[in-house]
Design a protein around this motif. Structure first.
Motif, PDB file in Angstrom:
ATOM      1  N   ILE A 162       0.816  -1.220   0.000  1.00 33.03           N
ATOM      2  CA  ILE A 162       0.000   0.000   0.000  1.00 33.03           C
ATOM      3  C   ILE A 162       0.848   1.268   0.000  1.00 33.03           C
ATOM      4  O   ILE A 162       0.373   2.330  -0.401  1.00 33.03           O
ATOM      5  CB  ILE A 162      -0.969   0.021   1.189  1.00 33.03           C
ATOM      6  N   THR A 163       2.098   1.181   0.464  1.00 36.02           N
ATOM      7  CA  THR A 163       2.959   2.359   0.541  1.00 36.02           C
ATOM      8  C   THR A 163       4.391   1.959   0.252  1.00 36.02           C
ATOM      9  O   THR A 163       4.830   0.873   0.644  1.00 36.02           O
ATOM     10  CB  THR A 163       2.891   3.010   1.938  1.00 36.02           C
ATOM     11  N   GLN A 164       5.109   2.849  -0.416  1.00 36.71           N
ATOM     12  CA  GLN A 164       6.539   2.659  -0.629  1.00 36.71           C
ATOM     13  C   GLN A 164       7.278   3.924  -0.213  1.00 36.71           C
ATOM     14  O   GLN A 164       6.934   5.024  -0.648  1.00 36.71           O
ATOM     15  CB  GLN A 164       6.836   2.370  -2.104  1.00 36.71           C
ATOM     16  N   ASN A 165       8.270   3.756   0.648  1.00 36.63           N
ATOM     17  CA  ASN A 165       9.201   4.837   0.971  1.00 36.63           C
ATOM     18  C   ASN A 165      10.464   4.601   0.155  1.00 36.63           C
ATOM     19  O   ASN A 165      11.150   3.587   0.331  1.00 36.63           O
ATOM     20  CB  ASN A 165       9.523   4.853   2.463  1.00 36.63           C
ATOM     21  N   ILE A 166      10.762   5.524  -0.735  1.00 33.27           N
ATOM     22  CA  ILE A 166      11.835   5.333  -1.715  1.00 33.27           C
ATOM     23  C   ILE A 166      12.997   6.250  -1.370  1.00 33.27           C
ATOM     24  O   ILE A 166      12.854   7.476  -1.349  1.00 33.27           O
ATOM     25  CB  ILE A 166      11.311   5.615  -3.140  1.00 33.27           C
ATOM     26  N   PHE A 167      14.143   5.641  -1.087  1.00 30.38           N
ATOM     27  CA  PHE A 167      15.342   6.382  -0.717  1.00 30.38           C
ATOM     28  C   PHE A 167      16.363   6.308  -1.845  1.00 30.38           C
ATOM     29  O   PHE A 167      16.311   5.437  -2.702  1.00 30.38           O
ATOM     30  CB  PHE A 167      15.942   5.820   0.577  1.00 30.38           C
ATOM     31  N   GLU A 168      17.322   7.207  -1.796  1.00 32.53           N
ATOM     32  CA  GLU A 168      18.273   7.321  -2.886  1.00 32.53           C
ATOM     33  C   GLU A 168      19.647   6.783  -2.505  1.00 32.53           C
ATOM     34  O   GLU A 168      19.956   6.550  -1.335  1.00 32.53           O
ATOM     35  CB  GLU A 168      18.405   8.784  -3.318  1.00 32.53           C
ATOM     36  N   ARG A 169      20.463   6.616  -3.500  1.00 30.58           N
ATOM     37  CA  ARG A 169      21.886   6.339  -3.293  1.00 30.58           C
ATOM     38  C   ARG A 169      22.595   7.649  -3.008  1.00 30.58           C
ATOM     39  O   ARG A 169      22.334   8.663  -3.664  1.00 30.58           O
ATOM     40  CB  ARG A 169      22.480   5.662  -4.519  1.00 30.58           C
ATOM     41  N   ARG A 170      23.510   7.679  -2.034  1.00 29.46           N
ATOM     42  CA  ARG A 170      24.247   8.886  -1.683  1.00 29.46           C
ATOM     43  C   ARG A 170      25.734   8.621  -1.878  1.00 29.46           C
ATOM     44  O   ARG A 170      26.301   7.701  -1.264  1.00 29.46           O
ATOM     45  CB  ARG A 170      23.980   9.284  -0.235  1.00 29.46           C
ATOM     46  N   VAL A 171      26.365   9.428  -2.706  1.00 25.65           N
ATOM     47  CA  VAL A 171      27.790   9.268  -3.007  1.00 25.65           C
ATOM     48  C   VAL A 171      28.545  10.459  -2.431  1.00 25.65           C
ATOM     49  O   VAL A 171      28.201  11.614  -2.698  1.00 25.65           O
ATOM     50  CB  VAL A 171      28.030   9.165  -4.523  1.00 25.65           C
ATOM     51  N   THR A 172      29.579  10.163  -1.644  1.00 23.13           N
ATOM     52  CA  THR A 172      30.340  11.201  -0.948  1.00 23.13           C
ATOM     53  C   THR A 172      31.809  11.121  -1.351  1.00 23.13           C
ATOM     54  O   THR A 172      32.410  10.047  -1.354  1.00 23.13           O
ATOM     55  CB  THR A 172      30.218  11.027   0.572  1.00 23.13           C
ATOM     56  N   LEU A 173      32.381  12.274  -1.656  1.00 24.23           N
ATOM     57  CA  LEU A 173      33.808  12.405  -1.909  1.00 24.23           C
ATOM     58  C   LEU A 173      34.367  13.370  -0.875  1.00 24.23           C
ATOM     59  O   LEU A 173      33.838  14.472  -0.696  1.00 24.23           O
ATOM     60  CB  LEU A 173      34.071  12.933  -3.321  1.00 24.23           C
ATOM     61  N   GLY A 174      35.425  12.933  -0.160  1.00 19.21           N
ATOM     62  CA  GLY A 174      35.932  13.770   0.915  1.00 19.21           C
ATOM     63  C   GLY A 174      37.434  13.724   1.046  1.00 19.21           C
ATOM     64  O   GLY A 174      38.121  12.880   0.458  1.00 19.21           O
ATOM     65  N   VAL A 175      37.941  14.653   1.846  1.00 15.98           N
ATOM     66  CA  VAL A 175      39.367  14.717   2.154  1.00 15.98           C
ATOM     67  C   VAL A 175      39.500  14.940   3.659  1.00 15.98           C
ATOM     68  O   VAL A 175      38.713  15.679   4.271  1.00 15.98           O
ATOM     69  CB  VAL A 175      40.081  15.834   1.359  1.00 15.98           C
ATOM     70  N   ARG A 176      40.484  14.266   4.264  1.00 14.58           N
ATOM     71  CA  ARG A 176      40.689  14.349   5.707  1.00 14.58           C
ATOM     72  C   ARG A 176      42.170  14.585   5.975  1.00 14.58           C
ATOM     73  O   ARG A 176      43.041  13.945   5.359  1.00 14.58           O
ATOM     74  CB  ARG A 176      40.229  13.063   6.378  1.00 14.58           C
ATOM     75  N   THR A 177      42.484  15.510   6.888  1.00 15.98           N
ATOM     76  CA  THR A 177      43.873  15.767   7.244  1.00 15.98           C
ATOM     77  C   THR A 177      43.962  16.099   8.717  1.00 15.98           C
ATOM     78  O   THR A 177      42.990  16.567   9.326  1.00 15.98           O
ATOM     79  CB  THR A 177      44.464  16.928   6.410  1.00 15.98           C
ATOM     80  N   ARG A 178      45.123  15.824   9.315  1.00 18.78           N
ATOM     81  CA  ARG A 178      45.368  16.166  10.712  1.00 18.78           C
ATOM     82  C   ARG A 178      46.826  16.560  10.882  1.00 18.78           C
ATOM     83  O   ARG A 178      47.702  16.084  10.167  1.00 18.78           O
ATOM     84  CB  ARG A 178      45.002  15.027  11.652  1.00 18.78           C
ATOM     85  N   PHE A 179      47.059  17.444  11.814  1.00 18.07           N
ATOM     86  CA  PHE A 179      48.427  17.931  12.014  1.00 18.07           C
ATOM     87  C   PHE A 179      48.565  18.510  13.419  1.00 18.07           C
ATOM     88  O   PHE A 179      47.566  18.717  14.119  1.00 18.07           O
ATOM     89  CB  PHE A 179      48.789  18.988  10.965  1.00 18.07           C
TER      90      PHE A 179
END
Length: 978
Positions: free
Chosen positions: A961-978
């Motif tokens: 009776i109902t459909q909850n439709i979610f998407e694909r999520r693509v993430t591009l990131g950069v991480r640094t520490r100092f």
């Protein structure tokens, strides 16, 4: 006029807040795992997948009870996008999603899970009245680790029926000496929303000698596709052949059958936009070797808008609803025939609506903790801690209901003084509209004739309103003292004890928007501004009917005449509606209900809805004592604890008295006739015991037992009680000693029951854990929960006042009640191992698997009389994580499975009620990272890799009776520490 617009622009927070989040950073901490005798076993710098997995096992191995742990792999890097998404990797934890993101959780099938922050209660603005926060409020980058405590202990704050979550933040003295900075920036794009969403998390830390400080900030803005197909308003009905249109639906020659149908059908293009900011500051100062001060400030701020636009069709109570050659017999009805459903139908539709809706939230919370820790050279140690929390939330709902059909199909007419005419004279009609419906494929689909909906001149905004708005706020104050005394005894190691006083105040004001209208001789404030609605008998003939000539209130608002930017042509309504083209009110212009409603009907004002307005003051006093043991039994090492916690809860609740009359016309609010404060208290004694036996150096046997309790959602305790009254009549008047014309109370409806008892249960665990290597675990845990009662709708007898204010008798009142209890018995299997014994390059592989079996029973039964499980509990759930970490490369593929779960209970049918089930789901997530320079890396992550959706079906698995439709999520990131 119409515009060709497909997507909305995301919400943007002010530049100051965004700038704060760009100048700070994160660093990992050194974590020390200690045995029961507190000797240091291992120091692990948590950097990378393998290190975090080892730390998780250490935390689990040396805990006194049954516990699972997750440690951030680096600064601001929990394994998944949200805290709830991360928690779903733990055996026995199941999550519920909001716009595809994990929002709340169940532990072993129960949502009554207390969440602590650094060991104590805190306020979440998204769930002010509950013990579990809305995890979409809290940026995952602020959290360094999570402990899921599945066996109760007296020293842990009571509140979880099946478990307790303890969120951990970093402490300055866990950092290396000097300055530490970290920065994490990423961009995310959704496969359906097609928006580029930024996120930045930053950290700055310093510690040297006796002082340390950490500041963490996280900011993100997201647009999440959240489509919904099927039953838009969650309503179903049974249409009998001999009561609707006397049509032989299954062509068997009689009229004794029935058709179980959705009341509404639709396809909605839905997007959720979120602007989220989180700030966390921790300061530590060591006054001496024996005295340490720690201060924590935790702040969250999130604005979101859940916008929906699409096409909705319904029968509007007309005949000739559905035709099909594929009616499916389901069960016998009371007329000697069958109840049928159909998966492919041709509908004769009497109303086609262009529906738009905007729901907004503005929520902030601040939690402050100040703690002094004393640890001298003697046997005594302890802490003193003060907490203050404040949270507030503003919520609005705004609806625009446009027509494509004329209204003549179901007799919806307007009359501005020129006589009755259809409310949308330019719309399709007067015949019903042919619409095809199918739920046999991947997506529920609606089909219209070619070109239907392509003419903007066919549309009229017939109805608009704003209801269920509320403003709520809460404060929390806690003062606690904890102590510990070490014994120089063979088995008794120490005793822990403490006292705690807590006070939480919650206040909610619910309101609607009403505008002044005059029609004929009638004037009133109106919520439902509907051009087919009448205020009353405006022509004085006593018939009160628009068809009979009464005047209506609303005016036509043709889409073609609306302000620029209000209307957009949407080409495609998400999966299942790719070929649908309709003109729709842009829900973004509806984010401000006052501005939108006043532009159509001036003079709107807030009108309180007292039946959903309340104040609650909750005070708790807690005391506990716990004895901790360690030693040797029959040559085997053991550790154990035995204790109890006493909790006294005092409640003061504002109960509104409501009359049968309304303060406005065409509205959902009732008249407030009075109020009274109610008070009650209850006490709980909660004994607990945990026992761990080291069968070998690697094999641990655990057993635990305890009584648990969870205070109720405050929203279920208070509110308004409406009184239904009628003329006493001769018989009742003689019985009560009143006039026959007196209006006496005959029934009532109560929002919030102040007499509800909290959730209570007995919780048992038995676990066998084999730590066969530094990073290897094989375990099985059996658990049992006996739950005293569930909260459900029922009837109580209450004394309600007659029209003169006198209470003369008790009458039935519909409200929430403590229903019959249930049980959950099951087991968890866990396997984890890093394959570092393999030859290169395969020595970087690792795997984690878990499976939970948790069948449950409740007092409810389905249409066949079969027992239904506890709501939202999946009998089976499983997780699988395959990772690879070698040199500069990190890879991870994760899968999460939940079997079918009971979503909600619908109307009575057959031998019980129609259950709405959410079908089984299987989500995949992917991560790949590469360290291109020392302490700097780039990464790619994909959540919901296969675009999994949620299918909700009524009783029968093919009856979606109902459909909850979610998407694909693509993430591009950069991480640094100092």
């Amino acid at each position: 006029m119409g515009q060709h617009v497909r997507h909305h622009q995301p919400l943007r927070r002010n530049l100051v807040a965004a700038s704060i989040a760009t100048i700070l950073g994160c660093v990992s901490q050194l974590s020390v795992a200690a045995s029961g005798d507190e000797t240091q076993l291992e120091v692990i710098e948590v950097r990378g997948i393998n290190a975090s997995k080892k730390q998780d096992l250490n935390n689990k191995r040396f805990h006194d009870g049954v516990m699972d742990s997750i440690t951030a792999e680096d600064i601001g890097k929990l394994p998944d996008v949200t805290i709830a998404d991360t928690l779903q990797r733990i055996p026995g934890v199941q999550i519920r999603r909001s716009a595809g993101e994990g929002s709340t959780i169940n532990v072993r099938g129960m949502p009554q899970v207390t969440t602590l922050l650094n060991g104590e209660q805190f306020l979440s603005a998204g769930a002010i009245t509950q013990v579990q926060p809305d995890f979409t409020d809290i940026p995952a980058a602020l959290i360094s680790g999570i402990n899921v405590l599945k066996s109760p202990a007296a020293s842990t704050l009571a509140g979880g029926i099946s478990g307790t979550l303890d969120l951990k933040t970093r402490k300055p003295f866990d950092l290396t000496e000097g300055y530490t900075f970290s920065l994490n920036a990423e961009g995310t794009r959704g496969s359906l929303s097609q928006e580029n969403d930024p996120k930045i998390a930053a950290f700055a830390g310093y510690q040297k000698d006796d002082f340390g400080i950490i500041v963490t900030a996280a900011y993100d803005s997201n647009t999440l596709a959240n489509y919904r197909n099927g039953t838009i308003l969650n309503s179903t009905e049974v249409i009998s052949e001999n009561s609707r249109d006397f049509r032989d639906i299954n062509q068997d020659g009689d009229l004794n059958d029935s058709f179980y149908s959705q009341r509404f059908y639709g396809i909605m293009d839905r997007e959720t936009e979120r602007d989220r900011l989180g700030l966390s500051t921790t300061v530590q100062y060591r006054f001496s070797d024996a005295l340490l001060f720690t201060g924590d400030l935790f702040y969250t701020d999130m604005d979101d808008a859940d916008r929906k636009q699409g096409v909705m069709v319904d029968n509007a109570r007309g005949p000739n609803w559905a035709y099909s050659d594929q009616f499916i017999p389901r069960l016998a009805n009371d007329s000697g025939g069958q109840i049928y459903t159909a998966n492919n139908m041709n509908l004769k539709v009497r109303r086609v609506s262009a529906y738009s809706e905007s729901l907004t939230n503005d929520r902030q919370s601040t939690n402050l903790s100040l703690m002094l820790e004393f640890a001298g050279d003697g046997a005594w140690s302890g802490t003193a801690r003060y907490l203050h929390g404040s949270a507030e939330r503003g919520h609005t709902e705004n609806v625009a209901h446009g027509y494509l059909t004329s209204g003549a199909q179901h007799g919806l007419l307007k009359n501005n003084g020129d006589g009755p005419t259809p409310v949308n004279p330019n719309g399709y009609g007067p015949d019903p509209v042919d619409v095809s419906f199918s739920r046999g494929g991947d997506y529920i689909q609606l089909g219209f004739a070619p070109g239907f909906g392509s003419d903007i001149n066919k549309y009229n905004l017939v109805s608009t309103y704003s209801e269920n708005n509320f403003e709520e706020e809460a404060t929390l104050d806690v003062l606690r003292f904890d102590g510990k005394y070490d014994f120089a005894l063979q088995h008794l190691q120490n005793a822990e004890f403490g006292v705690r006083v807590g006070k939480r105040d919650v206040e909610r004001e619910t309101y609607i928007l009403v505008a002044p209208f005059t029609s004929g001789n009638f004037s009133a404030d109106v919520m439902w501004k509907d051009s087919g609605a009448s205020l009353g008998d405006t022509n004085g003939d006593g018939k009160n009917s628009v068809a009979d000539g009464d005047l209506t209130i609303g005016q036509p608002h043709y889409f073609a005449d609306l302000p620029e930017g209000w209307v957009q042509q949407v080409n495609g309504l998400g999966p299942g509606g790719d070929d649908l083209q309709f003109y729709l009110i842009n829900p973004k212009v509806m984010d401000d209900p006052f501005a939108f409603q006043n532009a159509l009907y001036p003079g709107n004002k807030k009108l309180a809805n007292p039946e959903r307005t309340y104040q609650v003051k909750e005070q708790t006093q807690t005391a506990y004592m716990q004895f901790n043991f360690a030693g040797t039994i029959a040559g085997l090492d053991y550790n154990a604890n035995l204790g109890a916690q006493y909790v006294r809860t005092e409640l003061d609740m504002l109960q509104n008295q409501l009359g049968s009359s309304r303060p406005c016309s065409l509205c959902t609010a009732s008249e407030k006739t009075g109020e009274k404060w109610l008070d009650r208290s209850y006490s709980d004694f909660l004994p607990t015991a945990n026992f761990n036996l080291n069968l070998t150096d690697e094999l641990i046997l655990r057993a635990s037992a305890g009584k648990t309790m969870t205070n109720l959602d405050i929203g279920k305790l208070a509110g308004g009680i409406s009184v239904g009254r009628t003329r006493a009549g001769d018989v009742l008047a003689a019985e009560l000693g009143v006039s026959p014309d007196l209006l006496v109370a005959v029934q009532g409806t109560q929002n919030g029951n102040p007499d509800l008892e909290p959730w209570r249960a007995n919780n048992y665990n038995l676990a066998l854990e084999w730590y066969f290597s530094q990073s290897g675990l094989l375990s099985i845990t059996a658990f049992k929960m006996d739950i005293e009662s569930f909260i459900e709708r029922g009837t109580v007898m209450l004394g309600l006042p007659d029209i003169d204010g006198v209470v003369r008798r008790e009458v039935p009142v519909a409200t929430e009640v403590n229903g019959e209890g249930g049980k959950i018995d099951g087991f968890e299997l866990t396997y984890q191992q890093a394959f570092d014994f393999l030859p290169a390059p395969f020595d970087g592989l690792g795997m984690a698997l878990n499976f939970t079996y948790a069948p449950s029973d409740s007092a409810n039964v389905d249409v066949y009389g079969d027992t239904l499980p506890i709501q939202d509990n999946s009998e089976k759930s499983a997780n699988a994580v395959l990772w690879y970490e070698k040199d500069a490369l990190q890879l991870r593929l994760a899968a999460n499975y939940r079997s079918d779960r009971l979503d909600s209970l619908s109307s009575a049918l057959g031998k019980g009620v129609v259950p709405f089930w959410t079908a089984s789901t299987l989500y995949y997530d992917l991560y790949a990272g590469y360290e291109f320079a020392k302490d700097s890396s780039v990464y790619l992550s994909v959540s919901n890799l296969t675009e999994e959706k949620e299918d909700i079906y009524a009783q029968w698995s093919d009856n979606v009776i109902t459909q909850n439709i979610f998407e694909r999520r693509v993430t591009l990131g950069v991480r640094t520490r100092f």
